[in-house]
Design an enzyme around this catalytic site. Structure first.
Site, mmCIF file in Angstrom:
data_model
loop_
_atom_site.group_PDB
_atom_site.id
_atom_site.type_symbol
_atom_site.label_atom_id
_atom_site.label_comp_id
_atom_site.label_asym_id
_atom_site.label_seq_id
_atom_site.Cartn_x
_atom_site.Cartn_y
_atom_site.Cartn_z
ATOM 1 N NE ARG A 175 -4.072 -1.914 0.433
ATOM 2 C CZ ARG A 175 -5.191 -1.344 0.876
ATOM 3 N NH1 ARG A 175 -5.302 -0.049 0.971
ATOM 4 N NH2 ARG A 175 -6.226 -2.087 1.172
ATOM 5 C CE1 TYR B 283 -13.520 -6.147 1.268
ATOM 6 C CE2 TYR B 283 -11.801 -7.522 0.317
ATOM 7 C CZ TYR B 283 -12.193 -6.532 1.197
ATOM 8 O OH TYR B 283 -11.277 -5.932 2.008
ATOM 9 C CG ASP C 123 -8.893 -2.236 -4.545
ATOM 10 O OD1 ASP C 123 -8.380 -1.655 -3.573
ATOM 11 O OD2 ASP C 123 -9.726 -3.152 -4.417
ATOM 12 N NE ARG D 147 -8.734 8.490 -5.800
ATOM 13 C CZ ARG D 147 -9.192 7.854 -4.743
ATOM 14 N NH1 ARG D 147 -8.424 7.050 -4.070
ATOM 15 N NH2 ARG D 147 -10.427 8.003 -4.356
ATOM 16 N NE ARG E 209 -5.197 3.001 2.630
ATOM 17 C CZ ARG E 209 -5.204 2.011 3.509
ATOM 18 N NH1 ARG E 209 -4.112 1.581 4.048
ATOM 19 N NH2 ARG E 209 -6.298 1.409 3.838
HETATM 20 O O1 CP3 Z 1 -0.026 -1.500 -2.482
HETATM 21 C C1 CP3 Z 1 -0.273 -0.493 -3.155
HETATM 22 O O2 CP3 Z 1 0.106 0.624 -2.794
HETATM 23 C C2 CP3 Z 1 -0.937 -0.644 -4.506
HETATM 24 C C3 CP3 Z 1 -2.329 -0.398 -4.532
HETATM 25 C C4 CP3 Z 1 -3.313 -1.265 -3.776
HETATM 26 C C5 CP3 Z 1 -4.585 -0.755 -3.394
HETATM 27 N N1 CP3 Z 1 -5.315 -1.778 -2.906
HETATM 28 C C6 CP3 Z 1 -4.993 0.638 -3.569
HETATM 29 C C7 CP3 Z 1 -6.064 1.138 -2.696
HETATM 30 C C8 CP3 Z 1 -3.295 -2.617 -3.437
HETATM 31 C C9 CP3 Z 1 -2.175 -3.618 -3.563
HETATM 32 C C10 CP3 Z 1 -4.574 -2.922 -2.891
HETATM 33 C C11 CP3 Z 1 -4.964 -4.283 -2.492
HETATM 34 C C12 CP3 Z 1 -6.164 -4.448 -1.678
HETATM 35 N N2 CP3 Z 1 -7.366 -3.815 -1.792
HETATM 36 C C13 CP3 Z 1 -6.276 -5.439 -0.685
HETATM 37 C C14 CP3 Z 1 -5.213 -6.412 -0.308
HETATM 38 C C15 CP3 Z 1 -4.161 -5.747 0.520
HETATM 39 C C16 CP3 Z 1 -4.558 -5.499 1.943
HETATM 40 O O3 CP3 Z 1 -4.407 -4.353 2.346
HETATM 41 O O4 CP3 Z 1 -4.952 -6.433 2.613
HETATM 42 C C17 CP3 Z 1 -7.575 -5.356 -0.159
HETATM 43 C C18 CP3 Z 1 -8.150 -6.196 0.959
HETATM 44 C C19 CP3 Z 1 -8.254 -4.325 -0.876
HETATM 45 C C20 CP3 Z 1 -9.662 -3.888 -0.723
HETATM 46 C C21 CP3 Z 1 -9.711 -2.469 -0.303
HETATM 47 N N3 CP3 Z 1 -9.521 -1.431 -1.187
HETATM 48 C C22 CP3 Z 1 -9.873 -1.947 1.006
HETATM 49 C C23 CP3 Z 1 -10.118 -2.767 2.256
HETATM 50 C C24 CP3 Z 1 -9.761 -0.547 0.900
HETATM 51 C C25 CP3 Z 1 -9.721 0.414 2.049
HETATM 52 C C26 CP3 Z 1 -10.775 1.392 2.150
HETATM 53 C C27 CP3 Z 1 -10.272 2.621 2.923
HETATM 54 O O5 CP3 Z 1 -10.845 3.678 2.723
HETATM 55 O O6 CP3 Z 1 -9.273 2.521 3.645
HETATM 56 C C28 CP3 Z 1 -9.558 -0.241 -0.478
HETATM 57 C C29 CP3 Z 1 -9.378 1.091 -1.093
HETATM 58 C C30 CP3 Z 1 -8.003 1.363 -1.590
HETATM 59 N N4 CP3 Z 1 -7.249 0.528 -2.392
HETATM 60 C C31 CP3 Z 1 -7.264 2.562 -1.374
HETATM 61 C C32 CP3 Z 1 -6.053 2.433 -2.086
HETATM 62 C C33 CP3 Z 1 -4.960 3.455 -2.237
HETATM 63 C C34 CP3 Z 1 -7.748 3.771 -0.591
HETATM 64 C C35 CP3 Z 1 -8.743 4.477 -1.420
HETATM 65 C C36 CP3 Z 1 -8.649 5.958 -1.326
HETATM 66 O O7 CP3 Z 1 -7.547 6.524 -1.282
HETATM 67 O O8 CP3 Z 1 -9.742 6.563 -1.389
#
Ligand code: CP3
Length: 365
Positions: A43, A167, A92, A56, A47
């Site tokens: 991530r 999911y 994602d 974003r 983030r």
């Molecule tokens: O690693 C990286 O930096 C690359 C990008 C990446 C994202 N998601 C971007 C993202 C990766 C590798 C993921 C994988 C992902 N997505 C997983 C597996 C990794 C883990 O953390 O366990 C899972 C379970 C997801 C599903 C998901 N997507 C969740 C639970 C969330 C969080 C929601 C939140 O608001 O925190 C997301 C959203 C997401 N995916 C964000 C990012 C940068 C945040 C969205 C935002 O910035 O608005």
């Protein structure tokens, strides 16, 4: 003879010494000697970065994943800022599922939300196989990134069948995975049909990324730690194996990661991984004993430690590097993703510290 991969910047060809395949990250994945322990952060793309938040602010998450120029820029941001040893594609885990025809969105502060959760055999049929055309934006972004990154390897990724199924069945994030497990225990035939379909989508998605030029892939089974080893072996392992073994001859290292998977590390290695990701609960030397000496490990700093004063961070980085020496290859990482409240400067300092503490002169082997 090993090439110094830290100084040269040659971007003109594929098969030259010093390219991504000879980088510290790929060498560590392949259990070869490295000039320093490579480090990247799950991530890291997004983030905690203000430059990410700026991009974003006006673009929804899924849309940003479908715009190659944004994917490229966001993927490069942490490489520029922190000097990490690998980039991870900005995307994602739900992107290929949406491309397969499932109506879903990523809701800020919540995560993926599915309009009509998958609960029946007819629902499973709604998940179509995908081709490169369904995810052409990923193909295009990877091709651009490979050029931009030069010697720095790009990691492709996908969600594993269990985590994706959770999911889809729950309809969104879940603490207990109760509906998912109810379906798994109550209708094993439907469960295996669902996971079989998800394994096909995942495999196709990873193949698109590999053909476009990623140097490694990571399969995220973030929530697999919710299962006992026996249930993992019965309900999940065959499907994750189908994905990872399907890439056995693809020529890139395969990383297999989950959270709370101390009891599953051996099985996750058996699924066909070259590298097993370990969270902070299991020390890397103990993890290596469970995974075996024929695989590298990745991990395992608790992301919360990054919120503590620097001397605490430094002591933990030292401990992890020391315990990682028990493994035949170590990629330094967090035990799970970067928390949004992390100070990006601490991440940069961790990268420098890992490099400094682990630097080896070539004559030391
Ligand atoms: O690693 C990286 O930096 C690359 C990008 C990446 C994202 N998601 C971007 C993202 C990766 C590798 C993921 C994988 C992902 N997505 C997983 C597996 C990794 C883990 O953390 O366990 C899972 C379970 C997801 C599903 C998901 N997507 C969740 C639970 C969330 C969080 C929601 C939140 O608001 O925190 C997301 C959203 C997401 N995916 C964000 C990012 C940068 C945040 C969205 C935002 O910035 O608005």
């Amino acid at each position: 003879m090993t090439t110094d991969t830290t100084g040269t910047v040659a971007r003109d060809g594929e098969s030259r010494p010093g390219g991504p395949a000879d980088s510290p990250f790929i060498r560590a994945c392949r259990r070869r000697p490295v000039p320093h322990t490579p480090v990247w952060f799950m991530r890291q793309a997004g983030r905690s970065l203000p430059e990410y938040r700026e991009i974003r602010a006006s673009v929804p998450m899924l849309e940003s994943c479908r715009r190659p120029e944004l994917v490229t820029e966001i993927t490069l941001q942490p490489v520029r800022r922190h000097g990490v040893d690998a980039a991870i594609l900005f995307s994602d885990i739900v992107v290929p599922v949406a491309a397969a025809g499932i109506d879903l969105d990523i809701v800020p502060g919540t995560g993926p939300v599915v309009a009509e959760p998958i609960r029946t055999a007819a629902d499973v049929e709604r998940i179509r196989p995908i081709t490169r055309d369904d995810v052409s934006y990923v193909d295009e972004a990877v091709r651009q990134l490979v050029v931009e990154l030069g010697d720095t390897p790009l990691i492709g990724f996908a969600g594993a069948p269990f985590t994706l199924a959770s999911y889809l069945v729950e309809g969104g994030p879940s603490r207990t995975h109760a509906k998912t497990k109810a379906l798994m225990y109550g209708d094993p035939e439907l469960w295996h049909a669902l996971c079989g379909r998800l394994a096909e989508v995942t495999l196709a998605f990873l193949r698109v990324q590999i053909e476009a030029g990623v140097s490694a892939v990571q399969l995220f089974d973030s929530w697999a730690g919710a299962l006992s080893e026996a249930d993992y072996r019965r309900f999940v392992l065959p499907h994750s194996t189908a994905v990872l073994s399907g890439l056995a001859t693809a020529g890139v290292p395969r990383i297999h990661f989950g959270v709370g998977t101390g009891e599953l590390l051996g099985a996750m290695g058996e699924a066909g991984a070259d590298v097993v990701g370990v969270d902070w609960r299991t020390p890397l030397d103990v993890a290596t004993g469970r995974i075996g000496a024929d695989k590298a490990v990745q991990g395992n700093l608790d992301p919360c430690v990054l919120l503590a004063p620097w001397p605490v961070v430094e002591a933990e980085v030292r401990r992890i590097l020391e315990q990682g020496r028990a493994a035949p290859g170590h990629v330094f990482n967090l035990g799970h993703g970067v928390l949004p409240e992390t100070d990006p400067e601490v991440l940069t300092r961790v990268v420098a510290l890992v490099h400094e503490l682990s630097s080896r002169r070539a004559d030391q082997g």
